[in-house]
Enzyme design. Structure first.
Site, PDB file in Angstrom:
ATOM      1  CG  HIS A  22      -1.793   1.190   1.357  1.00  0.00           C
ATOM      2  ND1 HIS A  22      -3.067   1.213   0.842  1.00  0.00           N
ATOM      3  CD2 HIS A  22      -1.592   2.405   1.919  1.00  0.00           C
ATOM      4  CE1 HIS A  22      -3.616   2.399   1.079  1.00  0.00           C
ATOM      5  NE2 HIS A  22      -2.745   3.135   1.740  1.00  0.00           N
ATOM      6  CD  GLU A  23       1.707   3.651   3.633  1.00  0.00           C
ATOM      7  OE1 GLU A  23       2.020   4.731   3.069  1.00  0.00           O
ATOM      8  OE2 GLU A  23       0.641   3.499   4.257  1.00  0.00           O
ATOM      9  CG  HIS A  26       0.369   6.264  -0.618  1.00  0.00           C
ATOM     10  ND1 HIS A  26      -0.736   6.762  -1.274  1.00  0.00           N
ATOM     11  CD2 HIS A  26      -0.112   5.639   0.498  1.00  0.00           C
ATOM     12  CE1 HIS A  26      -1.831   6.445  -0.599  1.00  0.00           C
ATOM     13  NE2 HIS A  26      -1.479   5.757   0.466  1.00  0.00           N
TER      14      HIS A  26
END
Length: 450
Positions: A22-23, A26
């Site tokens: 997920h990170e 980003h």
């Protein structure tokens, strides 16, 4: 103790991997958009590993594996020099900020597709959804469906496996009617409308199949011992694998279910067991043990049954090539996404009780159990949690990615950013709601294990 360690280990691996993915979403889009990243952290709290990259970014693995974050240069919280304004998050065009934030949930969905694709490529022998024993006067019994029928469709959705049957039935929680189609042992198809008045499904008490009134087909369990529990009454008395139980205290035993019922009613009592070993009838005396169940104490003998061979017509190898696996993985991920949204809606409408909300303890148990079943089950669990993580992060709560996207959308439409004072109020409200949600989930977890 082993179970706790297994669950904790699987939980850390699953959550750490999904948070990292997920990170990374980003991070990679931020880099592509020219934003300076100051820190990439997996977990919170005190760092247990830290490395500074060539770009000056800190990569950190922290002690508390319950999340993570990517910290970008941002003029709202950092002192940004004039030359760094171009690489500061808050000075990017709104579409870039939108893309950076949306990339986290987006990569979770892509990751779920890739995992599902891998599962299809590996393949496995998968039972077809044949209906087993049907309970009298149940919802499904009222339709006229019979034992031996096979689900092929529920409300227009194809059901090749028990997993797909489970998904489609879950999507109908709270509905008055569930349409489904089966194929009969004769080869003919039949469609039914299952009426569901007062359907009270509690996943902590029973499976969704049991709540409707049927069991999954399984080969018949035999009264032949396949294995024994270490230090159990049966092992201490000398019973062995492949022994066939014939009588208990002189009562003729017809099937495995009769053994279960007889033993359950005689905790700590003496029993004479007559059994066949290599064609020779033998006798042994033993004292049954006991074990705790939700319904109280029950007798225990410590043996596992053999079962008949699974019919070849009742399973298939669910394997496909890369392109077909990608298509199937995308379809399955999309269905998990829509189901997650449906279930969130049912929480709001009350069709799904708040007590069914699960927290980190339940997730850890799910991770451990799936890991114990093998790599395919664990990968399926990862795909499900990845989808859930993506959907939850898209909720329009200011503390989540969805809240930021909501503010960016307003900015996109009006041409000016949402005032910081308004954003601050939103962050506080969102924080309170998230804390309440987490407290409720953890409270539910504790209730399940106490």
């Amino acid at each position: 103790m082993f179970e706790i360690i297994r669950n904790l280990g699987a939980f850390i691996v699953a959550l750490g991997l999904l948070v990292a993915v997920h990170e990374w979403g980003h991070f990679i889009v931020a880099r592509k958009c020219g934003v300076k990243v100051l820190r990439f952290s997996i977990g919170f709290g005190k760092p247990i590993y830290k490395k500074v990259t060539s770009t000056g970014m800190e990569f950190v693995i922290a002690a508390i594996p319950l999340g993570g974050y990517v910290r970008m240069l941002d003029g709202r919280v950092d002192d940004v020099s004039e030359e760094d304004r171009a690489v500061s998050f808050d000075h990017q065009a709104v579409w870039k900020r939108f893309a950076i934030v949306a990339a986290g949930p987006g990569i979770n969905f892509l990751f779920a597709i890739l995992i599902s694709m891998l599962v299809f490529m590996i393949g496995q022998d998968t039972p077809k959804p044949f209906i087993g024993e049907i309970k009298a006067n149940s919802y499904i019994a009222a339709t006229g469906a019979e034992e031996g029928d096979r689900f092929i469709e529920i409300d227009g959705q194809e059901t090749l496996t028990w997993k797909s049957v489970n998904i489609e039935l879950m999507s109908h929680i709270g509905d008055d009617i569930i349409p489904f189609t089966v194929i009969k042992p004769t080869g003919k198809t039949a469609s039914y409308q299952m009426k569901m008045p007062n359907w009270d499904y509690d996943p902590d008490q029973q499976s969704i199949f049991e709540s409707i009134g049927f069991e999954v087909y399984r080969p018949k369990l035999l009264k032949v011992i396949s294995d024994l529990v270490p230090d159990s009454p049966a092992q201490k008395a000398g019973l062995q694998q492949n022994d066939e139980i014939m009588k208990l205290n002189g009562t003729l035993i017809e099937d495995w279910g009769q053994i279960q019922d007889y033993v359950a009613a005689k905790a700590n009592q003496a029993v004479t067991v007559e059994f066949l070993r290599d064609g020779e009838l033998r006798t042994v005396d033993l004292v049954l043990g006991e074990r705790d169940t939700p319904d109280g104490k029950t007798g225990s003998i410590g043996i596992y049954p053999s079962q008949e061979t699974y019919p070849e017509t009742h399973y298939f190898n669910y394997q496909s090539g890369p392109f077909e696996a990608l298509v199937n993985g995308s379809k399955e991920t999309w269905r998990l996404m829509t189901l997650t949204v449906q279930m969130l809606g049912k929480f709001v409408t009350g069709d799904v009780a708040v007590k069914n909300l699960s927290g980190p303890i339940s997730i850890a148990q799910g991770a451990g159990i799936s890991a114990s079943y093998g790599i395919i089950a664990f990968l399926g669990f990862l795909a499900l949690i990845s989808v859930n993580l993506g959907i939850i992060n898209l909720l329009p709560l200011p503390m989540l990615d969805g809240g930021h996207l909501m503010y960016f959308t307003v900015e996109w439409i009006t041409g000016k950013p949402v005032p910081e004072s308004v954003q601050e109020i939103g962050f506080r409200i969102g924080g309170v709601l998230l804390i309440l949600l987490m407290v409720t989930a953890i409270f539910n977890d504790i209730n399940r294990i106490t």
